[in-house]
Scaffold this active site. Structure first.
Site, PDB file in Angstrom:
ATOM      1  N   ASP A   1      26.644  36.812  48.046  1.00 58.24           N
ATOM      2  CA  ASP A   1      27.463  37.923  48.541  1.00 58.24           C
ATOM      3  C   ASP A   1      26.640  39.114  49.018  1.00 58.24           C
ATOM      4  OD1 ASP A   1      29.965  36.727  48.154  1.00 58.24           O
ATOM      5  OD2 ASP A   1      30.065  37.372  46.059  1.00 58.24           O
TER       6      ASP A   1
ATOM      7  N   LYS B   1      33.727  44.307  47.030  1.00 58.11           N
ATOM      8  CA  LYS B   1      34.397  43.594  48.119  1.00 58.11           C
ATOM      9  C   LYS B   1      35.571  42.804  47.565  1.00 58.11           C
ATOM     10  CE  LYS B   1      33.171  39.220  46.957  1.00 58.11           C
ATOM     11  NZ  LYS B   1      34.134  38.130  46.602  1.00 58.11           N
TER      12      LYS B   1
ATOM     13  N   GLY C   1      27.346  42.899  41.162  1.00 60.07           N
ATOM     14  CA  GLY C   1      25.898  42.748  41.148  1.00 60.07           C
ATOM     15  C   GLY C   1      25.312  42.654  42.538  1.00 60.07           C
TER      16      GLY C   1
ATOM     17  N   ALA D   1      34.368  39.370  38.155  1.00 59.55           N
ATOM     18  CA  ALA D   1      35.673  39.743  38.696  1.00 59.55           C
ATOM     19  C   ALA D   1      35.948  39.183  40.081  1.00 59.55           C
ATOM     20  CB  ALA D   1      35.787  41.275  38.738  1.00 59.55           C
TER      21      ALA D   1
END
Length: 279
Positions: free
Chosen positions: A130, A8, A96, A91
């Site tokens: 996330d 994303k 993950g 990043a």
């Protein structure tokens, strides 16, 4: 069984406030991109996770996902999960979390356990901030600590240039610094409007990341990468998440490709990816 776990990007990220529990309330526009990890999952005698060319940490998101599923449901099988990592770590691209979401969905499917999306999202938020978005995997406005998701009415796709240096940015450290900085609050309403109406010029003007200034303070090299990208004709450059990936926006595809050819000689990870792409 082969499955894919898309990364994303954050097209807007505002840190609204610090909550009483110490977590930070966020307001974000997030979108999937055409960069994904590849996972092979199959029945096995015991749970085992293998990640290609990487040492597996004990608190990895896949193990956490399997453990949570076993705590909540009658999981009858064990699984061998092999992961080919294409999403760089540290990043701001949710590598993950993407893996966790893919495993959560797939194990429930293989076990024949039918679960409503609301319940899946409740599981996902226990794994990581996330993971709920990675389950939804569509343009979304994401609030709270990542658990409140409103899917946007858009099927927009456009390309960006992603540049990830060989270092990450500590998310806890970035938030700690943010506490002591003058606050920058991008207008997420305008970012949402740009995405829903598919107006790249408006997006370029409206987008912002409240954590970018503190990330640049922690890692001044990021400001250098941004300048390099702008010097190569990229119209707008912004960091995704808490970094360290830098996103380059330009309506001219040739500019993106030419910049890629220059920057891939300087940095390990440089790719043109499609925002809004669905597998």
């Amino acid at each position: 069984m082969k499955i894919y776990a898309p990364a994303k990007v954050n097209l807007g990220l505002d840190v609204v406030r610090t909550m009483e529990n110490g977590y930070h309330e966020l307001d974000m526009i997030m979108a999937p991109i055409s960069l994904y990890d590849e996972l092979d999952i199959e029945y096995a005698d015991q749970d085992k996770i293998e990640i290609e060319n990487m040492e597996l940490s004990e608190d990895n998101t896949i193990s956490k996902t399997l453990g949570l599923l076993r705590d909540c449901y009658d999981i009858k099988h064990h699984y061998l999960i092999r992961v080919k990592k294409n999403i760089p770590s540290q990043a701001g691209l949710a590598g993950g979390s993407a893996d966790a979401a893919a495993v959560l969905k797939t194990v429930l499917e293989l076990e024949g356990i039918e679960v409503e999306m609301e319940e899946k999202l409740n599981l996902a938020k226990q794994i990581g901030a996330d993971v709920p978005f990675c389950l939804v995997n569509q343009f979304s406005r994401v609030k709270g600590i990542g658990e409140k998701i409103e899917i946007l009415d858009t099927n927009w796709k456009f390309n960006i240039l992603l540049v990830k240096p060989d270092f990450g940015v500590s998310t806890p450290e970035a938030f700690r610094l943010w506490e002591n900085q003058e606050k920058f609050h991008p207008d997420i309403d305008y970012v949402q409007m740009a995405c829903e109406n598919q107006i790249l010029d408006l997006l370029v003007q409206a987008m912002g990341n409240a954590l970018e200034p503190v990330a640049f303070e922690l890692r001044p090299e990021l400001a250098k990468i941004k300048e390099e990208m702008l010097d190569l004709g990229i119209v707008r450059v912004m960091m995704s998440g808490s970094g360290s990936s830098m996103m380059g926006f330009c309506i001219d595809e040739d500019v993106l490709q030419k910049a890629k050819s220059v920057l891939e000689k300087r940095y390990d990870f440089v790719e043109v990816v499609s925002v809004g792409a669905k597998l």
